[in-house]
Design a protein around this motif. Structure first.
Motif, PDB file in Angstrom:
ATOM      1  N   ASN A 191     -12.973 -12.411   6.878  1.00 31.04           N
ATOM      2  CA  ASN A 191     -11.702 -13.100   6.678  1.00 31.04           C
ATOM      3  C   ASN A 191     -10.985 -12.418   5.518  1.00 31.04           C
ATOM      4  O   ASN A 191     -11.444 -12.495   4.375  1.00 31.04           O
TER       5      ASN A 191
ATOM      6  N   CYS B  15      -9.998 -14.873   2.332  1.00 28.44           N
ATOM      7  CA  CYS B  15     -10.980 -15.354   1.349  1.00 28.44           C
ATOM      8  C   CYS B  15     -12.062 -14.319   1.067  1.00 28.44           C
ATOM      9  O   CYS B  15     -12.821 -14.468   0.120  1.00 28.44           O
TER      10      CYS B  15
ATOM     11  N   ASP C 276     -14.667 -13.693   2.943  1.00 23.15           N
ATOM     12  CA  ASP C 276     -15.958 -14.058   3.519  1.00 23.15           C
ATOM     13  C   ASP C 276     -16.287 -13.162   4.720  1.00 23.15           C
ATOM     14  O   ASP C 276     -15.400 -12.729   5.445  1.00 23.15           O
TER      15      ASP C 276
ATOM     16  N   CYS D  87     -18.346 -19.551   2.373  1.00 23.30           N
ATOM     17  CA  CYS D  87     -18.292 -20.912   1.852  1.00 23.30           C
ATOM     18  C   CYS D  87     -19.267 -21.814   2.621  1.00 23.30           C
ATOM     19  O   CYS D  87     -19.834 -21.417   3.637  1.00 23.30           O
TER      20      CYS D  87
ATOM     21  N   ALA E 115     -18.401 -22.155   6.292  1.00 22.06           N
ATOM     22  CA  ALA E 115     -18.717 -20.961   7.082  1.00 22.06           C
ATOM     23  C   ALA E 115     -20.212 -20.901   7.388  1.00 22.06           C
ATOM     24  O   ALA E 115     -20.621 -20.517   8.492  1.00 22.06           O
TER      25      ALA E 115
ATOM     26  N   LYS F  62     -10.378 -26.243   5.855  1.00 24.21           N
ATOM     27  CA  LYS F  62     -11.584 -25.465   6.158  1.00 24.21           C
ATOM     28  C   LYS F  62     -11.682 -25.084   7.632  1.00 24.21           C
ATOM     29  O   LYS F  62     -12.657 -24.439   8.035  1.00 24.21           O
TER      30      LYS F  62
ATOM     31  N   HIS G 155     -10.100 -22.926   9.261  1.00 21.41           N
ATOM     32  CA  HIS G 155     -10.079 -21.467   9.471  1.00 21.41           C
ATOM     33  C   HIS G 155     -11.477 -20.860   9.325  1.00 21.41           C
ATOM     34  O   HIS G 155     -11.757 -19.805   9.872  1.00 21.41           O
ATOM     35  N   CYS G 156     -12.351 -21.524   8.581  1.00 20.57           N
ATOM     36  CA  CYS G 156     -13.703 -21.000   8.364  1.00 20.57           C
ATOM     37  C   CYS G 156     -14.500 -20.982   9.662  1.00 20.57           C
ATOM     38  O   CYS G 156     -15.518 -20.292   9.754  1.00 20.57           O
TER      39      CYS G 156
ATOM     40  N   LEU H 282     -14.617 -17.356  12.012  1.00 22.88           N
ATOM     41  CA  LEU H 282     -15.474 -16.185  11.803  1.00 22.88           C
ATOM     42  C   LEU H 282     -16.671 -16.149  12.756  1.00 22.88           C
ATOM     43  O   LEU H 282     -16.961 -15.111  13.343  1.00 22.88           O
TER      44      LEU H 282
HETATM   45 FE1  FES Z   1     -13.684 -18.189   3.709  1.00 22.01          FE
HETATM   46 FE2  FES Z   1     -14.487 -20.547   4.370  1.00 22.01          FE
HETATM   47  S1  FES Z   1     -13.318 -20.021   2.643  1.00 22.01           S
HETATM   48  S2  FES Z   1     -14.683 -18.742   5.507  1.00 22.01           S
END
Ligand code: FES
Length: 122
Positions: A30, A33, A35, A58, A61, A99, A101-102, A105
């Protein structure tokens, strides 16, 4: 607020780690952020026999990765390609709006691993 299921998956993630002789690996990041999630697949007869994940991210995720691997294990590749982020979020009892969007991934990394496998085995 996270659901109890999200907290359980975060505290005790299922299928965490890597597969040394994986048949396919998918990785997504992502850019917002930073991640990163990696999915490893062991595939036999078009069925996901084993699946593991490594996630630098996070709590949401990590919970999504854990739930996703539980759901995807034992599915055919075609069934796994139909999995959506909404299905994972629903399985987790929801995620707080910031959250959501997490949850992207995990599904994207899974789909990318499957597509890589299908391309290599045409
Ligand atoms: Fe990046 Fe949750 S803050 S995937």
């Amino acid at each position: 607020m996270y659901s109890q299921k999200v907290i359980d998956h975060f505290k005790n993630p299922h299928n965490q780690g890597s597969i040394a002789d994986a048949d396919a690996i998918g990785q997504e990041g992502n850019p917002v952020c930073g991640d990163i999630m990696k999915i490893y697949l062991k595939i036999n007869n078009n069925i996901i026999e084993d699946i593991k994940f490594e996630t630098l991210g996070c709590a949401a995720a990590i919970a999504v990765s854990s739930a996703l691997t539980d759901i995807a294990k034992g599915k055919t590749l075609d069934e796994a390609l139909l999995l959506t982020k909404d299905a994972i979020v629903e399985d987790l009892g929801g995620l707080p709006a910031p959250k959501i969007h997490c949850s992207m991934l995990g599904v994207e990394a899974l789909h990318s691993a499957i597509k890589q496998y299908q391309t290599n085995h045409k």
